[in-house]
Design an enzyme around this catalytic site. Structure first.
Site, PDB file in Angstrom:
ATOM      1  N   PHE A  37      48.971  12.375  57.351  1.00  0.00           N
ATOM      2  CA  PHE A  37      47.284  11.836  57.452  1.00  0.00           C
ATOM      3  C   PHE A  37      46.277  13.552  57.800  1.00  0.00           C
ATOM      4  CE2 PHE A  37      46.392  10.988  62.341  1.00  0.00           C
ATOM      5  CZ  PHE A  37      44.548  10.510  61.292  1.00  0.00           C
ATOM      6  N   ASP A  57      54.239  19.589  49.430  1.00  0.00           N
ATOM      7  CA  ASP A  57      54.932  18.948  50.570  1.00  0.00           C
ATOM      8  C   ASP A  57      55.967  18.081  49.990  1.00  0.00           C
ATOM      9  OD1 ASP A  57      54.949  16.441  52.180  1.00  0.00           O
ATOM     10  OD2 ASP A  57      52.961  16.103  52.542  1.00  0.00           O
ATOM     11  N   TYR A 170      61.599  17.193  70.298  1.00  0.00           N
ATOM     12  CA  TYR A 170      60.133  17.798  69.537  1.00  0.00           C
ATOM     13  C   TYR A 170      59.154  18.980  70.714  1.00  0.00           C
ATOM     14  CZ  TYR A 170      55.041  16.997  67.743  1.00  0.00           C
ATOM     15  OH  TYR A 170      53.818  17.419  66.875  1.00  0.00           O
ATOM     16  N   VAL A 214      50.489   4.311  67.180  1.00  0.00           N
ATOM     17  CA  VAL A 214      50.359   3.099  67.768  1.00  0.00           C
ATOM     18  C   VAL A 214      49.234   1.740  67.957  1.00  0.00           C
ATOM     19  CG1 VAL A 214      49.606   4.633  70.387  1.00  0.00           C
ATOM     20  CG2 VAL A 214      50.155   2.191  70.599  1.00  0.00           C
ATOM     21  N   ARG A 238      45.243   8.221  77.535  1.00  0.00           N
ATOM     22  CA  ARG A 238      45.250   9.235  76.035  1.00  0.00           C
ATOM     23  C   ARG A 238      44.115   9.762  76.034  1.00  0.00           C
ATOM     24  NH1 ARG A 238      50.204   8.802  77.718  1.00  0.00           N
ATOM     25  NH2 ARG A 238      52.733   8.860  76.680  1.00  0.00           N
ATOM     26  N   ARG A 299      58.926   4.599  77.544  1.00  0.00           N
ATOM     27  CA  ARG A 299      59.345   5.129  76.457  1.00  0.00           C
ATOM     28  C   ARG A 299      60.407   6.077  76.760  1.00  0.00           C
ATOM     29  NH1 ARG A 299      56.411   5.863  70.329  1.00  0.00           N
ATOM     30  NH2 ARG A 299      56.107   8.144  72.013  1.00  0.00           N
ATOM     31  N   ASP A 302      58.093  10.638  76.922  1.00  0.00           N
ATOM     32  CA  ASP A 302      56.383  10.333  76.571  1.00  0.00           C
ATOM     33  C   ASP A 302      56.235  11.036  78.477  1.00  0.00           C
ATOM     34  OD1 ASP A 302      56.122   9.033  74.669  1.00  0.00           O
ATOM     35  OD2 ASP A 302      55.792   7.333  74.810  1.00  0.00           O
TER      36      ASP A 302
END
Length: 341
Positions: A37, A57, A170, A214, A238, A299, A302
């Site tokens: 992206f 990639d 992560y 999302v 966010r 979740r 988060d």
């Protein structure tokens, strides 16, 4: 991997104005994760302004269709390679003058499900690429960090010097990247810049798969007259950041001649926050749908609230985000209307 038929007319106009601080024409850049992206948007900008670009990639999460418009470009080269293979990293860096490192295994939930792969790619692969760049004599190295490094730090807005405990594997990988970046800068006199992305959205974002972001999921479901899922109560906030702003930060990092700007980590955001419910409602109103969301359990891993202080990037990099959430959302929706149409 699901291949999408991308329409690039939405993004072409965004990169017509120069963002670089020093000349890039005929300069050679390696973009890792360039089929993804953000990486493919960076590639588009660099090629539009005369740079030479090699994309590496492994196409595990990237989409080669993002790169098809550049196949015939005389300054574009694609190399299929894996960060976990030091030889691939070495070959990718040969002849390059700067590295823009976007490749990673993203997603908090994915890292919770499979922490080993996230660590192998995001930490081991990062060190492989840093080492390859160092061995090739490449000094400028810009990489994608994440707002996830703020963890349980409760204060808003988020300031770079104040982070908490990581809430996911992560987040650990991205924090570790920043620690390694500092060590390589000190030990090998490299110029390394980390960019802590805050919820980047826009054209070329992947709307498919278990770990899709999302916003494209909401757009997809509403276009299909389905109720999207919202994790938790939807009141989590966010700092939604249109992809052009992320591209700008990378280009500034790759081209800055300010020595004080190097060997730093920066927030990359717009500096405003919206709830997930507000984001859903904005998409719903734009598409003129009456569909309501389905709420489900929060979740794991988060962060509840997110808002960036971008004053450091403004001061040292000259970062001036040009697209607000309200400006970027219509461009994003129109892009996905063509994809799903």
């Amino acid at each position: 991997m699901r291949v999408l038929k991308h329409d690039h007319t939405t993004s072409n106009f965004m990169y017509s104005q120069p963002l670089h601080l020093s000349p890039i024409e005929n300069k050679s850049f390696l973009v890792t994760g360039g089929a993804g992206f953000i990486g493919s948007n960076i590639t588009e900008y660099l090629l539009a302004h005369g740079a030479k670009v090699r994309v590496m990639d492994n196409l595990a999460t990237g989409n080669y269709d993002n790169l098809k418009p550049f196949e015939a470009h005389p300054h574009f080269q694609f190399m299929e390679g894996d960060l976990r293979n030091p030889d691939d990293c070495k070959k990718a860096c040969e002849g390059m003058q700067a590295v823009c490192h976007q490749a990673a295994i993203g997603s908090v939930p994915r890292s919770i499900k499979d922490p080993i792969t996230s660590n192998d790619v995001n930490v081991g692969g990062f060190v492989n690429m840093l080492t390859a760049a160092k061995d090739e004599g490449i000094r400028r190295f810009v990489y994608a960090s994440s707002s996830s490094v703020y963890g349980d730090e409760p204060n808003l807005p988020k300031k770079e010097e104040r982070i908490g405990n990581p809430l996911s594997p992560y987040a650990v990988t991205k924090y570790t990247n920043e620690v390694y970046a500092g060590v390589f800068a000190r030990c090998y006199q490299m110029e390394i810049i980390g960019l802590r992305y805050f919820n980047v959205f826009g054209p070329k974002q992947d709307p498919y798969g278990e770990y899709a972001a999302v916003m494209p999921l909401f757009i997809r479901d509403l276009l299909n007259n389905q109720s999207p899922y919202i994790n938790g109560d939807g009141e989590q906030t966010r700092d939604f950041t249109f992809v052009h702003n992320a591209v700008q930060a990378n280009i500034l990092g790759l081209t800055t001649e300010n020595p004080d700007a190097c060997n730093q980590a920066y927030n990359v955001a717009f500096g405003e926050r919206f709830t997930i419910n507000q984001m859903f409602e904005a998409i719903r109103q734009y598409l003129q749908k009456e569909i309501q969301p389905i709420y489900r359990e929060p979740r794991a891993g988060d962060i509840r609230d997110s808002l960036a202080d971008i004053s450091k990037a403004r001061q040292l990099l000259g970062y001036q985000p040009q697209y607000s959430f309200e400006q970027g959302l219509p461009l994003t929706i129109e892009y996905f209307k063509k994809i799903f149409g």
